[in-house]
Structures are given as structure tokens and as C-alpha cells.
Write a protein that holds these residues in place. Structure first.
Motif, mmCIF file in Angstrom:
data_model
loop_
_atom_site.group_PDB
_atom_site.id
_atom_site.type_symbol
_atom_site.label_atom_id
_atom_site.label_comp_id
_atom_site.label_asym_id
_atom_site.label_seq_id
_atom_site.Cartn_x
_atom_site.Cartn_y
_atom_site.Cartn_z
ATOM 1 N N GLY A 144 -4.002 1.222 12.304
ATOM 2 C CA GLY A 144 -4.994 2.137 12.865
ATOM 3 C C GLY A 144 -6.005 1.425 13.739
ATOM 4 N N LEU A 145 -6.394 0.210 13.352
ATOM 5 C CA LEU A 145 -7.294 -0.582 14.197
ATOM 6 C C LEU A 145 -6.664 -0.843 15.550
ATOM 7 N N VAL A 146 -5.395 -1.267 15.534
ATOM 8 C CA VAL A 146 -4.691 -1.569 16.787
ATOM 9 C C VAL A 146 -4.583 -0.313 17.646
ATOM 10 N N VAL A 194 -16.081 12.570 14.353
ATOM 11 C CA VAL A 194 -15.543 11.292 13.880
ATOM 12 C C VAL A 194 -14.045 11.439 13.696
ATOM 13 N N LEU A 195 -13.294 10.481 14.242
ATOM 14 C CA LEU A 195 -11.842 10.442 14.106
ATOM 15 C C LEU A 195 -11.506 9.108 13.443
ATOM 16 N N ASN A 196 -11.034 9.176 12.206
ATOM 17 C CA ASN A 196 -10.820 7.972 11.403
ATOM 18 C C ASN A 196 -9.335 7.635 11.358
ATOM 19 N N ALA A 197 -8.998 6.382 11.648
ATOM 20 C CA ALA A 197 -7.595 5.969 11.798
ATOM 21 C C ALA A 197 -6.997 5.416 10.524
ATOM 22 N N GLU A 198 -7.376 5.972 9.363
ATOM 23 C CA GLU A 198 -6.629 5.671 8.151
ATOM 24 C C GLU A 198 -5.165 6.067 8.403
ATOM 25 N N PRO A 199 -4.226 5.499 7.625
ATOM 26 C CA PRO A 199 -2.814 5.741 7.939
ATOM 27 C C PRO A 199 -2.412 7.200 7.806
ATOM 28 N N GLY A 200 -1.584 7.666 8.760
ATOM 29 C CA GLY A 200 -0.975 8.972 8.614
ATOM 30 C C GLY A 200 -0.110 8.991 7.368
ATOM 31 N N ARG A 201 -0.037 10.153 6.715
ATOM 32 C CA ARG A 201 0.779 10.269 5.516
ATOM 33 C C ARG A 201 2.258 10.017 5.831
ATOM 34 N N ILE A 202 3.052 9.728 4.831
ATOM 35 C CA ILE A 202 4.490 9.530 5.039
ATOM 36 C C ILE A 202 5.103 10.741 5.733
ATOM 37 N N ALA A 370 -6.990 10.059 8.753
ATOM 38 C CA ALA A 370 -5.564 9.717 8.683
ATOM 39 C C ALA A 370 -4.858 9.981 10.006
ATOM 40 N N LEU A 371 -5.512 9.599 11.096
ATOM 41 C CA LEU A 371 -4.932 9.759 12.425
ATOM 42 C C LEU A 371 -4.144 8.530 12.869
ATOM 43 N N GLY A 372 -4.113 7.490 12.040
ATOM 44 C CA GLY A 372 -3.414 6.269 12.407
ATOM 45 C C GLY A 372 -1.907 6.450 12.403
ATOM 46 N N PRO A 373 -1.172 5.426 12.815
ATOM 47 C CA PRO A 373 0.298 5.480 12.747
ATOM 48 C C PRO A 373 0.767 5.834 11.351
ATOM 49 N N VAL A 374 1.929 6.428 11.269
ATOM 50 C CA VAL A 374 2.467 6.873 9.984
ATOM 51 C C VAL A 374 2.809 5.656 9.124
ATOM 52 N N GLY A 375 2.424 5.723 7.861
ATOM 53 C CA GLY A 375 2.714 4.628 6.942
ATOM 54 C C GLY A 375 2.878 5.145 5.534
ATOM 55 N N GLY A 376 3.099 4.223 4.616
ATOM 56 C CA GLY A 376 3.282 4.636 3.237
ATOM 57 C C GLY A 376 3.067 3.513 2.250
ATOM 58 N N TYR A 377 2.889 3.876 0.993
ATOM 59 C CA TYR A 377 2.743 2.980 -0.152
ATOM 60 C C TYR A 377 1.641 1.938 0.045
ATOM 61 N N PRO A 378 0.451 2.357 0.517
ATOM 62 C CA PRO A 378 -0.630 1.377 0.680
ATOM 63 C C PRO A 378 -1.012 0.751 -0.651
ATOM 64 N N HIS A 379 -1.601 -0.419 -0.586
ATOM 65 C CA HIS A 379 -2.071 -1.155 -1.758
ATOM 66 C C HIS A 379 -0.909 -1.652 -2.618
ATOM 67 N N SER A 380 0.273 -1.774 -2.039
ATOM 68 C CA SER A 380 1.422 -2.243 -2.805
ATOM 69 C C SER A 380 2.293 -3.143 -1.936
ATOM 70 N N GLU A 381 3.262 -3.798 -2.574
ATOM 71 C CA GLU A 381 4.181 -4.656 -1.832
ATOM 72 C C GLU A 381 5.114 -3.848 -0.946
ATOM 73 N N ARG A 382 5.230 -2.556 -1.186
ATOM 74 C CA ARG A 382 6.113 -1.695 -0.390
ATOM 75 C C ARG A 382 5.426 -1.122 0.846
ATOM 76 N N GLU A 383 4.163 -1.412 1.030
ATOM 77 C CA GLU A 383 3.410 -0.845 2.153
ATOM 78 C C GLU A 383 4.139 -1.062 3.483
ATOM 79 N N PHE A 384 4.221 0.002 4.288
ATOM 80 C CA PHE A 384 4.918 -0.114 5.571
ATOM 81 C C PHE A 384 4.224 0.724 6.632
ATOM 82 N N CYS A 385 4.522 0.409 7.884
ATOM 83 C CA CYS A 385 4.095 1.195 9.037
ATOM 84 C C CYS A 385 5.324 1.535 9.854
ATOM 85 N N ASP A 386 5.478 2.808 10.203
ATOM 86 C CA ASP A 386 6.572 3.256 11.056
ATOM 87 C C ASP A 386 6.189 2.975 12.503
ATOM 88 N N LEU A 387 6.783 1.943 13.074
ATOM 89 C CA LEU A 387 6.390 1.505 14.420
ATOM 90 C C LEU A 387 6.682 2.554 15.491
#
Length: 405
Positions: A144-146, A194-202, A370-387
Motif C-alpha cells: 500500500g505504501l508503494v 482519508v483514503l487508507n492503503a491497508e491491504p485489500g481483502r482476499i 483497505a484500498l491497497g493491493p489485494v493481499g491475504g493472511y497478514p501477520h503470518s508466514e503465509r502473508e502475500f500480495c497479489d502483484l
């Protein structure tokens, strides 16, 4: 990517939107440029994911800030760093708007800290597999920062935003923003949205409502005694704590949206000792519509009551995160129209998780999260971002900024 079309009817009666004045040519130039930037976005994301920046790791947070600052400044964007001792620093950037008479700015938000300890990058650095990127903080929320950085660069290059667009990246969100709350309140004040770029839901959804939270740490004191010889002379803190847990859990549903969970307990000395001490942590979740002070008073009463003769309880610490009130429909609808223009459909959902958008909502500023790129499983080893979601989410955000008035 589809070619630019009309964003559809506006909602100027709200005071936040008016008919778009951005020329189709300018808007298309922004979209076209962003469409060429996926590899550059990916490269920048890889660079900052491979920097440990857990909350409180000052050097790592500063390194992430330096990388992002370098990209922004190379685009001619004014950047300011705000030191936060013990946490690192915040990053503030500003892109001027074309309307000198515009009242207020549009605020992009993000946080540079992650939940992961120092050394995590060495254990599992950035990697890409089948179009998904993995690594500590890749979704929450370095992608989301990027995205925000590239959207700001697109507007700085081509214009199209009537209102100024400000970026604020903080450094302690993952621990409840104890230091950066004052930074947010100071620098976001006066924003129109305010538009916050937390990750989009899966699912691809954005978030239009968030619960607030409290963590309440407490202890129960009892009276020690030998469990076999003279148990009646004791008063079990564990027994009292168990009674309090049942009473606390019974508060779930006392108002719609309220959940109470005791998720951690400890206590006692040995199996043959009536426990003189026990402790627990309570998690409270609530919505902006709840009377949270009334619920907190009930929790305090349960903790402090004499659940068992000769026992007592007391709160040791309480800290919380604010809820994000439901996003006004016209802002969500504008984002949805913007998304449709670049080829994807998006819905909104409420979540029990807290974010810094709760602080801005508490300030009375309409916020969408949650306007950031779509991602999933935050705070875990499975965390990912759909590029593959990088470019369209950036384009939808850019169109939203160009049409928010």
C-alpha cells in the motif's frame, strides 16, 4: 485497462464531490503511465520488504522511509520526515492541487512498521511465486505504501487533482499508534477525505467500517493456603478469575457489535497451593455506534467485584484503538465507479480489525480503508500480495483522487 469514460453522476450535494473538471486527456495520461509501472512498483516493494521494520525497530523504519523518500523526491515531490524517538520517523509528502481555492486536502495514509521481529527478513526474504509476492509486511502494508507513492508520482507528473494530495506514513500502527496519534491528528486535520492503503481483502473488497478495540490487562488477588492441609484458609484467585471470565464473556452481544474475549490467562504457584494470584487479558471490540464507555464500566465492575470472598481484582493497563465509522456512500460509490473504469468490480465490508483510519474517522473526516493491493493472511508466514492487483488498484485510487472535490 479500458479507456477513460465518464465517472458517472456526482454527488455534489454532499459538499465533497462536484462534477469532474479533470480533462479526459489528463486522466488518461495518469492511467496510461500507471499501466507501465508494475515492474517498477514490484521492484520498490521488494526493496522495502527486505528491510526489517518491526514496530520499535527504529533503524529499519528509517531505512524504509529513506527508500520511499528517495522515490518521491526524484519525482519532484516535497517530502518531510518527522522523527519519533523510540519508533523511527514518519514521512509526510505533498502534491499541490490545481484549484487554489480548494478547501482542504485529500489524505493518503499508510504505516511503515510491521509486526515481525528483527531477523525475519533473513529467515524468509522477498520471493515471488505464481504472481504472488511473499515476505514480512508485503501486504500489511508495504504494498500500500508503494501504491501511494506511485499514485502521488503520477499526479505530480500529469496533474488532474484539484485538491492537494498529502501522504502520511507512520511508524507505530501495529502497536496501536501510541506515538503517532498526535502526528495524525496534527497533519491530517483539515482533510476532506482519508483514503487508507491497508491491504485489500482476499476477495478484493475494500473496508467501509472498522471496529474499535480495547485490550485490558488485569489481575486477581487471593489468599494462599495449603491445598491439602488447610484449603479453607485460602481464597483461590484462579477460582475468582474463572467466575470473572464467565461474566466478561457474557457481555458479548450486550449491544449489537460488542464482543468480549479473554484470550490470555495465567496464575497460581503450584498444584498443591490455593492460588494467591492470577491475571488475564481481555479483548473488547465495538463499533462507532456502541456506547463503549458504558461497556467499559461494566467490564471494570466485573474485574473489581469480589467474585469470591477475600479476593479482589484490579485493572493494570488499558489501551485501545478507535473505530472507523461507516464511509459515506458517495465516497465508496465514487471509488467503485473508478474501479469499474479500469476493469474491476469492488464491494465493501466491515471488519473487526482496527487501523489508523479509526483515528481520522474520530476526527470527523470521512475515511475509506483497505484500498491497497489485494493481499491475504497478514501477520503470518503465509502473508502475500497479489502483484496483478497493483496497477488497477493504483489507477482506481488515482481516478478517485481526481474526482473528489
Amino acid at each position: 485497462m479500458s479507456s477513460l469514460q465518464s465517472p458517472g453522476p456526482s454527488s455534489s450535494e454532499t459538499g465533497l464531490l462536484s462534477p469532474a473538471s479533470t480533462s479526459p486527456e489528463t486522466a488518461q495520461a495518469v492511467l496510461d503511465w500507471l499501466a507501465t509501472q508494475q515492474q517498477a512498483m514490484t521492484d520498490l516493494l521488494a526493496q522495502i520488504v527486505n528491510i526489517d521494520s518491526g514496530s520499535g525497530h527504529e533503524a529499519g523504519v528509517r531505512e524504509v522511509a529513506a527508500v520511499l523518500r528517495g522515490r518521491l523526491e526524484s519525482a519532484g515531490i516535497a517530502v518531510q520526515t518527522l522523527p519519533e524517538p523510540g519508533w523511527g520517523e514518519c514521512l509526510l509528502a505533498r502534491v499541490p492541487g490545481s484549484d487554489a481555492a480548494a478547501d482542504g486536502h485529500l489524505q493518503l495514509m499508510g504505516h511503515m512498521d510491521t509486526v515481525f521481529p528483527l531477523g525475519t527478513v533473513a529467515e524468509r526474504p522477498w520471493r515471488v511465486q505464481e504472481g504472488k509476492a511473499y515476505g514480512p509486511g508485503v501486504a500489511d502494508m508495504k504494498s500500500g505504501l508503494v501504491m501511494n507513492v506511485f499514485v502521488a508520482e503520477a499526479l505530480a507528473r500529469f496533474g488532474g487533482n484539484a485538491r492537494p494530495v498529502h501522504l502520511l506514513f507512520t511508524c507505530d500502527e501495529e502497536v496501536g499508534s501510541p506515538a503517532c496519534r498526535h502526528v495524525i491528528r496534527k497533519h491530517v486535520q483539515g482533510a476532506s477525505a482519508v483514503l487508507n492503503a491497508e491491504p485489500g481483502r482476499i476477495s478484493g473488497n475494500v473496508v467501509n467500517e472498522r471496529k474499535g478495540s480495547y485490550r485490558i490487562d488485569f489481575e486477581v488477588q487471593g489468599v494462599a493456603a495449603h491445598a491439602g492441609i488447610n484449603p479453607a484458609q485460602g481464597a483461590s484467585a484462579i477460582d475468582a478469575l474463572a467466575r470473572k471470565i464467565l461474566a466478561l464473556h457474557a457481555l458479548t452481544g450486550c449491544e449489537p457489535g460488542i464482543t468480549v474475549n479473554v484470550g490470555f490467562i495465567q496464575g497460581g504457584m503450584a498444584s498443591n497451593v490455593v492460588a494467591p494470584l492470577a491475571s488475564a487479558h481481555v479483548d473488547l471490540r465495538y463499533s462507532a455506534d456502541n456506547d463503549v464507555q458504558a461497556v467499559l464500566a461494566r467490564i471494570q465492575a466485573i474485574i473489581e467485584e469480589e467474585s469470591l470472598p477475600r479476593t479482589s481484582g484490579r485493572i493494570l493497563e488499558s489501551r485501545g484503538a478507535l473505530p472507523m465509522a461507516r464511509t459515506p456512500a458517495h465516497i465508496l460509490e465514487l471509488y467503485q465507479r473508478s474501479a469499474a473504469q479500469v476493469g474491476f468490480a469492488v464491494e465493501a465490508e466491515a471488519t473487526g480489525g482496527a487501523a489508523d483510519s479509526g483515528i481520522t474517522s474520530d476526527m470527523g473526516i470521512p475515511s475509506l480503508c483497505a484500498l491497497g493491493p489485494v493481499g491475504g493472511y497478514p501477520h503470518s508466514e503465509r502473508e502475500f500480495c497479489d502483484l496483478s492487483s497493483f496497477v488497477p488498484r493504483a489507477q482506481a485510487l488515482a481516478l478517485t483522487l481526481m474526482n473528489l472535490r
